[in-house]
Design a protein around this motif. Sequence first.
Motif, PDB file in Angstrom:
ATOM      1  N   ALA A 268      25.382 -65.434 -12.321  1.00 38.93           N
ATOM      2  CA  ALA A 268      26.109 -64.393 -12.944  1.00 38.93           C
ATOM      3  C   ALA A 268      25.643 -64.286 -14.481  1.00 38.93           C
TER       4      ALA A 268
ATOM      5  N   ASN B 213      22.196 -59.381  -5.866  1.00 35.52           N
ATOM      6  CA  ASN B 213      22.947 -59.339  -4.750  1.00 35.52           C
ATOM      7  C   ASN B 213      22.855 -58.019  -3.816  1.00 35.52           C
TER       8      ASN B 213
ATOM      9  N   PHE C 289      26.773 -59.551   0.119  1.00 34.77           N
ATOM     10  CA  PHE C 289      28.152 -59.300   0.271  1.00 34.77           C
ATOM     11  C   PHE C 289      28.545 -58.612   1.493  1.00 34.77           C
TER      12      PHE C 289
ATOM     13  N   LYS D 131      29.780 -53.264  -8.807  1.00 24.51           N
ATOM     14  CA  LYS D 131      29.541 -54.053 -10.167  1.00 24.51           C
ATOM     15  C   LYS D 131      28.746 -55.307  -9.789  1.00 24.51           C
ATOM     16  N   GLN D 132      28.772 -55.911  -8.431  1.00 20.47           N
ATOM     17  CA  GLN D 132      28.299 -57.009  -8.334  1.00 20.47           C
ATOM     18  C   GLN D 132      27.115 -56.898  -7.711  1.00 20.47           C
TER      19      GLN D 132
ATOM     20  N   ALA E  36      31.012 -60.477 -13.436  1.00 24.69           N
ATOM     21  CA  ALA E  36      29.889 -61.441 -13.646  1.00 24.69           C
ATOM     22  C   ALA E  36      30.254 -61.799 -14.999  1.00 24.69           C
TER      23      ALA E  36
ATOM     24  N   VAL F 142      33.428 -61.408  -0.220  1.00 26.64           N
ATOM     25  CA  VAL F 142      32.966 -62.573   0.461  1.00 26.64           C
ATOM     26  C   VAL F 142      31.512 -62.345   0.732  1.00 26.64           C
ATOM     27  N   PHE F 143      30.799 -63.678   0.456  1.00 27.13           N
ATOM     28  CA  PHE F 143      29.191 -63.677   0.669  1.00 27.13           C
ATOM     29  C   PHE F 143      28.998 -64.390   2.011  1.00 27.13           C
TER      30      PHE F 143
END
Lengths: 372, 372
Positions: free
Chosen positions: A76, A87, A119, A139-140, B76, B118-119
């Motif tokens: 992060a 990711n 994800f 965003k992730q 993040a 979820v990952f």
Amino acid sequence: MSTDPKRSAPAPADTTDTSTRAEGDSPPSIRDVARRANVSVATVSRAFAEPGLVRHETLQRVLAIADELRYRPSRAARSLTTGKTGNIGVVVPDLGNPFFPAILKGAQARAREADYAVFLADSEENPRLEIELVRAMAKQVDGVVLCSSRLKEPQLQQLRRDTTLVLLNRRVRGASGVLLDSAGGMRQAVEHLVAIGHRRIAFLSGPAQSWSNRERRRGLRAGSRGRQLETLEFGPFAPTFEAGQHAADLTVAADVTAVIAYNDLMALGVLSRLADRGIQVPGEMSVVGFDNIPMAGMATPHLTTVALPLELSGRVAIELLVEQLAHPGSGTHEQMLDAQLIVRASTAPPRNDLRSGLRPVNAEPSEPTTAA
Amino acid sequence: MSTDPKRSAPAPADTTDTSTRAEGDSPPSIRDVARRANVSVATVSRAFAEPGLVRHETLQRVLAIADELRYRPSRAARSLTTGKTGNIGVVVPDLGNPFFPAILKGAQARAREADYAVFLADSEENPRLEIELVRAMAKQVDGVVLCSSRLKEPQLQQLRRDTTLVLLNRRVRGASGVLLDSAGGMRQAVEHLVAIGHRRIAFLSGPAQSWSNRERRRGLRAGSRGRQLETLEFGPFAPTFEAGQHAADLTVAADVTAVIAYNDLMALGVLSRLADRGIQVPGEMSVVGFDNIPMAGMATPHLTTVALPLELSGRVAIELLVEQLAHPGSGTHEQMLDAQLIVRASTAPPRNDLRSGLRPVNAEPSEPTTAA
DNA sequence: ACATTTTCTGCAAGCGGTTTCATCTTCCTC
DNA sequence: GAGGAAGATGAAACCGCTTGCAGAAAATGT
């Protein structure tokens, strides 16, 4: 042999010693490692990100301490400065459909090889939810793979503003995509049925707005064109086992000798319903599926089906995405993966005593069976 | 109608204007929103995290601007200060096994409801990889759900140091878990077979180290105890269709009248092999599966099986995890979910002309069929 | 031995948020 | 109308890491 040679001083009972915080605390940060290794945080950072930049001896020391402390850089925090998250998002319409876990498996494996985490999100076949999920993920993740998107083109174009998109089983301007050659597979299926003598076949259509359904219909038309073949279309149906059961009765009533279903799930439904009604497969009816999901080979009789390279498609989708992330400049690519008909036990020549009265003759008009 | 009403000035060709950075740029940060709304970043932050703390009027303005700019707080960055990531990891041994997508579906849905992403990771049935995956995830998630872990207890205890663990289908000291009552399900299956007259049955054992396999064996013994029933055990086998095909022959040779397979996949394999050999199910052999995967109801004949609440178990696992994250103090919980036998067409009373010579009599000695 | 490169390493400024603490308004209360 | 509580906001210090820049150290050339 002891964990820390420096700690030879007698009985350091006081744990509030700031300089050497005990590990019972919160997970170690880069500073903890730096302090213990007598280097700056920059060096520790480089030790992990760009090992070539730090002197071998120093590297060893840092890595050893990091290991001892069970230190792992926080992704992060890293992503905050680099802009990259490491990711990838994958969105599927329904995990209950065996089609998608297979793709997911390939995607997951390939992503891990490229050191990406994935994800997962299930959109429950709901376009609104699909949009929301992608936007929430945006965003992730560095990019997302959208499997068999249920969205309309303009909506997809919108989403492209939020993140890098790779589409699976869908073609859209400006986004990379991997396509499964449904049309080609369908053509093979039709050729197969014609070759063994079928002259009147049914196709059970899937979801109307689905790209692959359109492709399969296209393949159907292309495959039957110029052949002595009558094709009937039923549907659209939901791509489920139950819909297949329902459709089975329609095809029987329609007096065809073979059915091609939109997918294996439906084909299995057809098989099941025909078995319940005591109709022989392939004796009285041939059945062809699509997708070659694991259970296709397990059904009784074993289902003839068009195999789509599902797992591979997942892998390729990730590859396309990773490549695009590495070279943002380069344009988008599109990759078509070949389908392949797998002939098993659910197809056979039709019986001669067909009610439709057609004899199983060779369809190829160009082939001079008798002398010219 | 235009995208930005403020831009009515003629031809703003110069995009380097710092004060009003155009949206073509990198995604807006909290500072962009703050500037445009004439508030501090703190206020914007609160507007999203703790809306109650900011004056209604201000809130409206901030939210409007944020919306206009398509601003979304970066998770993040947030996680950096809060320590919470808002992510949950799920590790499964094999996505190819339909068992897991079902669980995953429930988990995914419940996680989203709780606003967690979820990952997903597939450990490919490889313990070493499983450990590595969990440790790699640890930094980006608040906790992980480990499905049917293939790890030994001490390894699991090690992993608990890296993150909060919830186990599915596995019991371990100090970690919450959700268990599927395999033993109870097995007991139901045995009772069912005994009730319809079987006296000699086989169990096809699954992976040796698997918790659910041990449970199922335990249920088998418990269910047969005190009953006039002979049980044979084969295996251990891999929990696959192919293993089931293999095992089928063994059971036939062993002269039993019914088989209970470790799972549906194997049961389906048995069904398939028996069909290939022309052995009637349930006429000559009854077959019971485990898991009630979708295809169980699609097989021919429809498979009698023990239904496990798969999707529910996924949901519950997430619930347990979320709860534990919310109240780190509270101890761990364990939840047992009931199994349920679903009687379909693959089980029936054994034929009278059994080679084993046993007559299908009532097993309950307490039941006085004739007068006392 | 001294000047120059070439390698390593440290400093410090962010990245995009959160949060403590202080400041400034409001709004009551007596 | 003064004093104080409650409410709203801002300034600034982080969170854990990366990275440009510059200084120190080591290696090289003459």
